[in-house]
Write a protein that holds these residues in place. Structure first.
Motif, short mmCIF file in Angstrom:
data_model
loop_
_atom_site.label_atom_id
_atom_site.label_comp_id
_atom_site.label_asym_id
_atom_site.label_seq_id
_atom_site.Cartn_x
_atom_site.Cartn_y
_atom_site.Cartn_z
N LYS A 489 51.07 26.24 42.59
CA LYS A 489 51.18 25.91 41.16
C LYS A 489 50.57 26.96 40.25
O LYS A 489 50.19 26.67 39.12
CB LYS A 489 50.56 24.55 40.86
CG LYS A 489 51.25 23.40 41.58
CD LYS A 489 50.62 22.08 41.20
CE LYS A 489 51.31 20.93 41.93
NZ LYS A 489 50.72 19.62 41.58
N GLY A 490 50.38 28.19 40.72
CA GLY A 490 49.84 29.21 39.84
C GLY A 490 49.28 30.41 40.56
O GLY A 490 49.73 30.79 41.65
N ALA A 491 48.24 31.02 39.93
CA ALA A 491 47.62 32.23 40.48
C ALA A 491 46.16 32.25 40.08
O ALA A 491 45.71 31.49 39.21
CB ALA A 491 48.33 33.48 39.98
N THR A 492 45.38 33.11 40.75
CA THR A 492 43.96 33.27 40.42
C THR A 492 43.73 34.68 39.91
O THR A 492 44.32 35.65 40.40
CB THR A 492 43.08 33.00 41.64
OG1 THR A 492 43.46 33.88 42.71
CG2 THR A 492 43.21 31.57 42.11
N VAL A 493 42.82 34.75 38.93
CA VAL A 493 42.48 36.05 38.31
C VAL A 493 40.96 36.14 38.22
O VAL A 493 40.33 35.34 37.53
CB VAL A 493 43.09 36.19 36.90
CG1 VAL A 493 42.68 37.54 36.28
CG2 VAL A 493 44.61 36.08 36.96
N PRO A 494 40.31 37.10 38.94
CA PRO A 494 38.86 37.26 38.83
C PRO A 494 38.51 38.13 37.62
O PRO A 494 39.09 39.21 37.43
CB PRO A 494 38.51 37.97 40.14
CG PRO A 494 39.74 38.73 40.53
CD PRO A 494 40.90 37.98 39.99
N PHE A 495 37.56 37.62 36.80
CA PHE A 495 37.09 38.41 35.66
C PHE A 495 35.76 39.10 35.96
O PHE A 495 35.42 40.09 35.33
CB PHE A 495 36.98 37.52 34.42
CG PHE A 495 38.33 37.05 33.93
CD1 PHE A 495 39.34 37.97 33.64
CD2 PHE A 495 38.59 35.70 33.75
CE1 PHE A 495 40.58 37.54 33.17
CE2 PHE A 495 39.83 35.27 33.30
CZ PHE A 495 40.82 36.18 33.01
N ASN A 496 34.99 38.54 36.91
CA ASN A 496 33.77 39.18 37.43
C ASN A 496 33.45 38.51 38.77
O ASN A 496 34.27 37.72 39.29
CB ASN A 496 32.60 39.08 36.44
CG ASN A 496 32.24 37.63 36.10
OD1 ASN A 496 32.39 36.73 36.94
ND2 ASN A 496 31.78 37.40 34.87
N GLU A 497 32.26 38.77 39.34
CA GLU A 497 31.95 38.25 40.67
C GLU A 497 31.78 36.73 40.69
O GLU A 497 31.84 36.10 41.75
CB GLU A 497 30.67 38.90 41.20
CG GLU A 497 29.46 38.62 40.34
CD GLU A 497 28.19 39.27 40.89
OE1 GLU A 497 27.13 39.03 40.28
OE2 GLU A 497 28.27 39.98 41.90
N ASP A 498 31.59 36.13 39.53
CA ASP A 498 31.39 34.68 39.46
C ASP A 498 32.59 33.93 38.90
O ASP A 498 32.85 32.79 39.28
CB ASP A 498 30.16 34.35 38.60
CG ASP A 498 28.88 34.91 39.20
OD1 ASP A 498 28.80 34.96 40.44
OD2 ASP A 498 27.98 35.29 38.43
N LYS A 515 57.87 36.66 35.11
CA LYS A 515 56.53 36.14 35.40
C LYS A 515 55.66 37.21 36.07
O LYS A 515 56.15 38.07 36.79
CB LYS A 515 56.59 34.91 36.31
CG LYS A 515 57.10 33.67 35.61
CD LYS A 515 56.92 32.45 36.49
CE LYS A 515 57.32 31.18 35.75
NZ LYS A 515 57.07 29.96 36.55
N LEU A 516 54.34 37.09 35.79
CA LEU A 516 53.38 38.00 36.44
C LEU A 516 53.31 37.69 37.94
O LEU A 516 53.46 36.55 38.36
CB LEU A 516 51.99 37.83 35.82
CG LEU A 516 51.81 38.25 34.37
CD1 LEU A 516 50.44 37.82 33.86
CD2 LEU A 516 51.98 39.78 34.23
N GLY A 517 53.07 38.74 38.75
CA GLY A 517 52.91 38.55 40.19
C GLY A 517 51.60 39.15 40.67
O GLY A 517 50.80 39.70 39.88
N LYS A 518 51.35 39.06 42.00
CA LYS A 518 50.11 39.58 42.58
C LYS A 518 49.99 41.08 42.30
O LYS A 518 50.92 41.84 42.53
CB LYS A 518 50.09 39.32 44.08
CG LYS A 518 48.81 39.77 44.75
CD LYS A 518 48.83 39.45 46.23
CE LYS A 518 47.55 39.93 46.91
NZ LYS A 518 47.55 39.64 48.36
N GLY A 519 48.80 41.46 41.78
CA GLY A 519 48.54 42.87 41.48
C GLY A 519 48.83 43.27 40.05
O GLY A 519 48.43 44.36 39.62
N ASP A 520 49.51 42.40 39.28
CA ASP A 520 49.82 42.72 37.88
C ASP A 520 48.57 42.56 37.02
O ASP A 520 47.81 41.61 37.16
CB ASP A 520 50.91 41.79 37.35
CG ASP A 520 52.27 42.10 37.97
OD1 ASP A 520 52.40 43.20 38.57
OD2 ASP A 520 53.17 41.24 37.89
#
Length: 586
Positions: A489-498, A515-520
């Protein structure tokens, strides 16, 4: 008739065979006929392989002289009578003519051959009737002995010599013993005899007599017959009884050989037996006073004692403070620590330990001991040493699914709940975060001095970064990030280590409809931030959708606010320019 008889006797006494042979004396024909008649009537006419009975008339150093009522006496070597060392003059023996006349003109007889011819009949008869026979043990052979029975060599197995194992077979060689014939094989001419069967028959009679007199509590003398790991078998005179290892000594022992030895005589008491008295339970320790009865009368709860660790289990250790007197030190009484460990962590088998009597029941013969009572309770004044909010360094001792036990000092343990290990990491099991034996900083969160419980925290030793993130990643803020993983149902995006934000599928749509994909990499707007549950939700679509909505709203507001006038050619041109501009922005 009497006169004729007298004439015959005189003739025999005066007749000289040598002179007759040499022709010196002549004999009348009627006298010769009378002589032949006398020989025929008075002497045995022996045939080959015919067994006759003779009488021992004389015994020399090497031979026995036997009268078989023949023309002359015969001789038999004494070796043939080895089985019968009591042979004497006048005994009747069976013989067979071996040599009718040796070089000395002597009749040579054989007792051995005569015995052999008659032996099988005797052996078969003895086997069928169960008759006890005498046999002479000639020699030792593999697995047993060779026995002469009626002149036939029979086999005596080593197991059939006696009811108990025989170590020295040589003691039976050259001895005459009683046997029972237990097996006859005519095809191979084999005979098996047993001396043990006779002993067992006697023992069986004794056994019946002994069993009929047995009573519980009766004290008997016995001999140690066999020793096993679980007990001792005692021969009570034909009847065996068992002393279980627990009934040998009041003191705890590892093996019965510590108390008794094979062939040792000892008194035992009958504890129990089954209905037919075939299983007899004996006791040895019951003949002596119970050690608890000899325990000092002034021994009481609170006294210090010294003892030896004789048994160790996970739940505790048994300590023998006197022969046959043991006390249990439960693992919880080995240390002031509330964290339960194994007894092996504190004591070893054979250790000499000091302890304090905690409970004492002389009637039940039970005693509980403690070791930790010999040292001060570390939880006294615990609020002064470890007040709530104080910071300390402890050692990780072990894990549970819900947390980590940390030892601050001997006897002082505290629990760090799994949720108090880290501000930011999601931990499934504490072993993912720390290892046993690690040093770790903690903050005292809660203290229950009476219940000996400490609640500790590790994450509290550092500031909560989510306090800072709450402002930095507030709803509506925009951040640049790269899609790290496509999830359900979506994707994950890390903004920092937490911060690992979740982007729903519909919020991955780009301005061009794709749509955005992995690595975009793209910009994302925070649409949800929950500090308590550490949940961050972001959207890429919201960035350009919000701009469209804003422009459309402004256009709508402008059109509504313009007064309705009669349209002119100039007004139409202005509306067309606005429409073109909106389509261009779109």
């Amino acid at each position: 008739m009497a006169e004729n008889k007298q004439t015959q006797e005189e003739f025999l006494q005066n007749f000289d065979w040598t002179k007759y042979q040499e022709g010196i004396d002549s004999v009348q024909e009627d006298q010769l006929k009378n002589f032949e008649e006398l020989v025929k009537n008075n002497f045995v006419d022996t045939q080959d392989n015919e067994v006759v009975e003779g009488v021992v008339t004389r015994i020399t150093d090497r031979e026995a002289i036997i009268d078989i009522n023949a023309k002359s006496e015969g001789v038999i070597s004494l070796n043939e009578f080895r089985y019968n060392p009591n042979l004497k003059v006048g005994d009747k023996v069976e013989v067979l003519i071996d040599i009718r006349e040796d070089r000395n003109g002597q009749l040579v007889l054989s007792h051995r051959k005569a015995r052999t011819l008659k032996a099988w009949d005797r052996i078969n008869l003895a086997h069928e009737s169960g008759e006890i026979v005498n046999g002479f043990v000639k020699s030792r052979t593999k697995g047993g002995m060779i026995v002469d029975v009626f002149g036939i060599e029979a086999f005596l197995p080593g197991s059939q010599i006696d009811v108990k194992p025989i170590r020295d077979y040589e003691q039976f060689v050259n001895k005459t013993m009683e046997f029972k014939i237990v097996k006859v094989n005519h095809e191979f001419k084999n005979v098996v005899v047993s001396h043990k069967a006779l002993i067992e028959a006697d023992i069986e009679e004794q056994k019946k007599e002994i069993i009929s007199q047995l009573e519980k509590g009766q004290v008997l003398e016995g001999v140690v017959k066999n020793i096993t790991s679980y007990g001792v078998f005692v021969d009570l005179g034909g009847v065996d009884g068992l002393i279980h290892i627990t009934d040998l000594s009041w003191a705890r022992i590892n093996h019965p050989s510590e108390v008794v030895s094979v062939d040792q005589k000892l008194n035992v008491v009958i504890l129990d037996f089954d209905d037919n008295k075939s299983r007899i339970q004996l006791g040895l320790k019951q003949l002596s006073k119970h050690p608890w009865e000899a325990l000092a009368d002034d021994l009481k709860v609170g006294d210090k004692v010294k003892g030896k660790v004789v048994v160790i289990a996970d739940y505790g250790a048994f300590v023998e403070i006197a022969d046959g007197v043991e006390g249990l030190i439960h693992v919880s009484e080995m240390s002031w620590s509330t964290h339960l460990r194994s007894a092996q962590d504190f004591v070893k088998l054979g250790d000499e330990v000091d302890a304090v009597i905690l409970t004492l029941d002389r009637n039940e013969r039970k005693m509980s001991l403690g070791i930790k009572q010999l040292t001060p309770d570390p939880w006294i004044n615990i609020t002064e040493k470890y007040p709530v909010g104080s910071k300390h360094t402890g050692t990780v001792r072990n894990f549970t699914n819900f947390g980590v036990f940390v030892e601050l000092e001997e006897g002082i343990d505290g629990l760090i709940h799994i949720t108090d290990l880290s501000w930011t990491k999601k931990i499934k099991h504490p072993s993912e975060f720390v290892n046993s034996g690690d040093k770790i900083e903690v903050i005292v969160l809660e203290l229950d001095a009476e219940g000996h419980k400490l609640s500790l925290g590790h994450k509290q030793t550092t500031p909560n970064p989510w306090d800072k993130y709450e402002a930095e990643f507030a709803v509506g803020t925009v951040h640049t990030g790269t899609v790290s993983k496509m999830v359900d149902k979506g994707a994950t995006v890390p903004f920092n280590e937490d911060i690992l934000a979740f982007v729903p599928s519909r919020h991955l749509e780009k301005e061009d409809g794709k749509k955005l994909g992995k690595g975009d990499t793209a910009e994302f707007k925070i649409i949800e931030f929950n500090k308590e549950f550490k949940r961050v939700v972001a959207s890429h679509t919201a960035i350009f959708k919000e701009e469209e909505e804003k422009n459309a709203k402004e256009a709508t507001n402008s059109a509504v606010s313009t007064p309705i006038e009669k349209s002119t050619l100039g007004d139409l041109e202005a509306l067309q320019e606005l429409k073109d501009k909106m389509e261009k922005e779109k």
